[in-house]
Write a protein that holds these residues in place. Sequence first.
Motif, PDB file in Angstrom:
ATOM      1  N   UNK A 199       8.060 -30.091 -41.788  1.00 18.08           N
ATOM      2  CA  UNK A 199       8.468 -29.997 -43.303  1.00 18.08           C
ATOM      3  C   UNK A 199       8.776 -28.602 -43.777  1.00 18.08           C
ATOM      4  N   UNK A 200       7.787 -27.884 -43.494  1.00 18.13           N
ATOM      5  CA  UNK A 200       8.095 -26.266 -44.145  1.00 18.13           C
ATOM      6  C   UNK A 200       9.190 -25.726 -43.461  1.00 18.13           C
ATOM      7  N   UNK A 201       9.408 -26.067 -42.092  1.00 19.97           N
ATOM      8  CA  UNK A 201      10.641 -25.229 -41.479  1.00 19.97           C
ATOM      9  C   UNK A 201      11.872 -25.913 -41.913  1.00 19.97           C
ATOM     10  N   UNK A 202      11.867 -27.195 -42.215  1.00 18.76           N
ATOM     11  CA  UNK A 202      12.911 -27.849 -42.802  1.00 18.76           C
ATOM     12  C   UNK A 202      13.451 -27.232 -44.118  1.00 18.76           C
ATOM     13  N   UNK A 203      12.546 -26.584 -44.709  1.00 17.80           N
ATOM     14  CA  UNK A 203      12.579 -26.443 -46.088  1.00 17.80           C
ATOM     15  C   UNK A 203      12.829 -24.961 -46.253  1.00 17.80           C
ATOM     16  N   UNK A 204      12.923 -24.159 -44.908  1.00 21.86           N
ATOM     17  CA  UNK A 204      13.495 -22.858 -44.856  1.00 21.86           C
ATOM     18  C   UNK A 204      12.145 -22.027 -44.929  1.00 21.86           C
ATOM     19  N   UNK A 205      10.944 -22.417 -45.175  1.00 20.45           N
ATOM     20  CA  UNK A 205       9.692 -21.744 -45.197  1.00 20.45           C
ATOM     21  C   UNK A 205       9.268 -21.107 -44.082  1.00 20.45           C
ATOM     22  N   UNK A 206       8.579 -19.773 -43.739  1.00 21.65           N
ATOM     23  CA  UNK A 206       8.089 -19.340 -42.491  1.00 21.65           C
ATOM     24  C   UNK A 206       6.941 -20.364 -42.108  1.00 21.65           C
ATOM     25  N   UNK A 207       7.000 -20.284 -40.912  1.00 30.02           N
ATOM     26  CA  UNK A 207       5.910 -21.190 -40.044  1.00 30.02           C
ATOM     27  C   UNK A 207       5.698 -20.294 -38.874  1.00 30.02           C
ATOM     28  N   UNK A 208       4.436 -19.983 -38.540  1.00 31.77           N
ATOM     29  CA  UNK A 208       4.095 -18.845 -37.496  1.00 31.77           C
ATOM     30  C   UNK A 208       4.815 -19.870 -36.182  1.00 31.77           C
ATOM     31  N   UNK A 209       5.283 -18.916 -35.248  1.00 34.07           N
ATOM     32  CA  UNK A 209       5.981 -19.395 -34.055  1.00 34.07           C
ATOM     33  C   UNK A 209       4.991 -20.431 -33.338  1.00 34.07           C
ATOM     34  N   UNK A 210       3.891 -20.155 -33.066  1.00 33.53           N
ATOM     35  CA  UNK A 210       2.889 -20.992 -32.202  1.00 33.53           C
ATOM     36  C   UNK A 210       2.834 -22.318 -32.892  1.00 33.53           C
ATOM     37  N   UNK A 211       2.650 -22.347 -34.260  1.00 40.81           N
ATOM     38  CA  UNK A 211       2.622 -23.771 -35.098  1.00 40.81           C
ATOM     39  C   UNK A 211       3.895 -24.434 -35.002  1.00 40.81           C
ATOM     40  N   UNK A 212       4.905 -23.893 -35.166  1.00 37.70           N
ATOM     41  CA  UNK A 212       6.028 -24.720 -35.101  1.00 37.70           C
ATOM     42  C   UNK A 212       6.490 -25.158 -33.751  1.00 37.70           C
TER      43      UNK A 212
END
Length: 138
Positions: free
Chosen positions: A77-90
């Motif tokens: 959801x955070x990625x879909x909203x353009x928020x940064x998400x740590x690479x390993x988590x996404x």
Amino acid sequence: MGRRPQVDHEELARLSATGWSNADLAAHFGVTESGILQAKRSAGLSKPMTDHSTAIPWKLARPHSQSGPATNLRNLSAAAQGRPVRKEKINTAIRWATRLVETGRDIAYDQEQGFHEIEAHEVSHIAQVLRSAREKLG
């Protein structure tokens, strides 16, 4: 009861831009730090909060709120909203969601059982959440 102090939005923007802390701003305007945060939101000076209600449309019981599926859904959801998400988590969230989609599975939730996999219907919830994240990530 007296009037609440007014926070001048132009002055707030100017002082914020020069690096004043919320505590300093609160003292300057005679309000609480919470009042400064509210004024910043009102003046359009703060980032909008991330809303995960599309990815997690259920009211989660407290024990389930930090589970793997809840975390993965929040990260997508955070990625879909353009928020940064740590690479390993996404990457973990994408692998999890992709596995579900590729095996014809979906995610469901109830307060007693928590998150569980079900057979996907025509409109898969997890497929939609994954698609939104991938579209934003490129």
